[in-house]
Scaffold this active site. Sequence first.
Site, mmCIF file in Angstrom:
data_model
loop_
_atom_site.group_PDB
_atom_site.id
_atom_site.type_symbol
_atom_site.label_atom_id
_atom_site.label_comp_id
_atom_site.label_asym_id
_atom_site.label_seq_id
_atom_site.Cartn_x
_atom_site.Cartn_y
_atom_site.Cartn_z
ATOM 1 N N HIS A 53 0.840 -1.205 0.000
ATOM 2 C CA HIS A 53 0.000 0.000 0.000
ATOM 3 C C HIS A 53 0.864 1.239 0.000
ATOM 4 O O HIS A 53 2.079 1.171 0.147
ATOM 5 C CB HIS A 53 -1.001 -0.011 1.158
ATOM 6 C CG HIS A 53 -0.398 0.089 2.529
ATOM 7 N ND1 HIS A 53 0.389 -0.900 3.077
ATOM 8 C CD2 HIS A 53 -0.466 1.068 3.470
ATOM 9 C CE1 HIS A 53 0.769 -0.535 4.283
ATOM 10 N NE2 HIS A 53 0.276 0.659 4.554
ATOM 11 N N HIS A 55 1.405 3.934 1.891
ATOM 12 C CA HIS A 55 2.011 4.691 2.998
ATOM 13 C C HIS A 55 3.533 4.742 2.870
ATOM 14 O O HIS A 55 4.174 3.786 2.437
ATOM 15 C CB HIS A 55 1.599 4.091 4.351
ATOM 16 C CG HIS A 55 0.145 4.320 4.667
ATOM 17 N ND1 HIS A 55 -0.552 3.578 5.593
ATOM 18 C CD2 HIS A 55 -0.741 5.219 4.164
ATOM 19 C CE1 HIS A 55 -1.804 4.009 5.648
ATOM 20 N NE2 HIS A 55 -1.948 5.004 4.783
ATOM 21 N N ASP A 57 6.013 4.573 4.846
ATOM 22 C CA ASP A 57 6.874 3.588 5.514
ATOM 23 C C ASP A 57 6.895 2.249 4.772
ATOM 24 O O ASP A 57 7.582 1.322 5.177
ATOM 25 C CB ASP A 57 6.472 3.400 6.987
ATOM 26 C CG ASP A 57 5.053 2.901 7.174
ATOM 27 O OD1 ASP A 57 4.137 3.442 6.524
ATOM 28 O OD2 ASP A 57 4.850 1.957 7.970
ATOM 29 N N HIS A 58 6.152 2.153 3.657
ATOM 30 C CA HIS A 58 6.143 0.924 2.860
ATOM 31 C C HIS A 58 6.715 1.128 1.463
ATOM 32 O O HIS A 58 6.940 0.168 0.742
ATOM 33 C CB HIS A 58 4.713 0.371 2.763
ATOM 34 C CG HIS A 58 4.178 -0.002 4.121
ATOM 35 N ND1 HIS A 58 4.069 -1.287 4.548
ATOM 36 C CD2 HIS A 58 3.790 0.778 5.163
ATOM 37 C CE1 HIS A 58 3.626 -1.292 5.800
ATOM 38 N NE2 HIS A 58 3.441 -0.057 6.192
ATOM 39 N N HIS A 111 -7.290 -1.052 5.604
ATOM 40 C CA HIS A 111 -6.254 -0.130 6.104
ATOM 41 C C HIS A 111 -6.102 1.014 5.112
ATOM 42 O O HIS A 111 -6.062 2.181 5.493
ATOM 43 C CB HIS A 111 -4.947 -0.899 6.295
ATOM 44 C CG HIS A 111 -3.793 -0.043 6.729
ATOM 45 N ND1 HIS A 111 -3.741 0.579 7.959
ATOM 46 C CD2 HIS A 111 -2.645 0.320 6.088
ATOM 47 C CE1 HIS A 111 -2.600 1.271 8.057
ATOM 48 N NE2 HIS A 111 -1.928 1.136 6.936
ATOM 49 N N ASP A 128 0.039 -4.006 6.255
ATOM 50 C CA ASP A 128 -0.592 -3.464 7.469
ATOM 51 C C ASP A 128 -2.049 -3.921 7.587
ATOM 52 O O ASP A 128 -2.881 -3.230 8.173
ATOM 53 C CB ASP A 128 -0.568 -1.931 7.453
ATOM 54 C CG ASP A 128 0.820 -1.362 7.723
ATOM 55 O OD1 ASP A 128 1.758 -2.148 7.971
ATOM 56 O OD2 ASP A 128 0.963 -0.124 7.678
ATOM 57 N N HIS A 166 5.155 -4.777 10.478
ATOM 58 C CA HIS A 166 5.570 -4.056 11.695
ATOM 59 C C HIS A 166 5.761 -5.003 12.869
ATOM 60 O O HIS A 166 5.080 -6.030 12.963
ATOM 61 C CB HIS A 166 4.508 -3.019 12.109
ATOM 62 C CG HIS A 166 4.415 -1.836 11.194
ATOM 63 N ND1 HIS A 166 5.207 -0.718 11.335
ATOM 64 C CD2 HIS A 166 3.623 -1.601 10.127
ATOM 65 C CE1 HIS A 166 4.894 0.159 10.394
ATOM 66 N NE2 HIS A 166 3.933 -0.349 9.638
HETATM 67 FE FE FE Z 1 2.901 0.778 8.045
HETATM 68 ZN ZN ZN Z 2 0.234 1.625 6.556
#
Ligand code: FE
Ligand code: ZN
Length: 262
Positions: A53, A55, A57-58, A111, A128, A166
């Site tokens: 996805h 975001h 952090d990905h 998410h 996530d 995570h």
């Molecule tokens: Fe994340």
């Molecule tokens: Zn995320």
Amino acid sequence: MFDIIRIPALKDNYIWLLRKGQTAIVIDPGEASPVENALLREKLSLRAVFVTHEHADHQGGIAGLLTRHAADVFGPAAESITALTRPLRGGETVCPDWDGGEFKVISVPGHTRGHLAYYGSGCLFSGDTLFAGGCGRLFGGSPEQMFDSLRRLAALPDETALYCAHEYTEANLRFAMAVEPGNRLLRARVNETAVARAKGWATLPSTLALEKATNPFLRCEAPEVIDSAARRMEPALLEKSGYSLEPCVVFSTLREWKNGFG
Ligand code: FE
Ligand code: ZN
């Protein structure tokens, strides 16, 4: 099959690197440098990037990786992904010509609206959506969508190894204990997780069997989970439901409860 290398990144992300021979696929590279280091150390060429996805952090490391590697980028067509070359919607089979085997792409909105999971060689990369002991927050989808997404992941074989993005397991299990304190397997998992974390070990991979036994978000039909959810509901809403809660209502109540859980 492939080897799996765990690359810790950012605050509490895991980037999963799949190695077969001298080629690699990397999943959700939130950062480039730790991935680059692993590729150099193992003398690997990067074949593909899988993104679950949008975001940061990905996918924050994609641009950096592409300056040194000509890799295909697979990810959700419905989201904004850096340098996306292989837009996916779910239902596809990808990388059939990679020596490490092919992956099924599963659409798991909730998410985010276009979130994808990748399933291959008995391993599920869930981003996530499904976490060890928990699930992602709802940023782009409805509780109904997330509930349905989790249900479809839980329908994969029990022995499926779960690789989420995570290290949230300890906090997730604290919440799980508040929901279902009478679950013995859960209590055992809490103890094992505390020991692992005290030693600095990762709590992943998990298995779907363990998640189905201990993750409250996959246990919306367990009596103690239903009771705990009912206690969190507005009396009027509870009365309207005739005191018999649909699993999806239990899920949605748990998800909201977790959002405010210390
Ligand atoms: Fe994340
Ligand atoms: Zn995320």
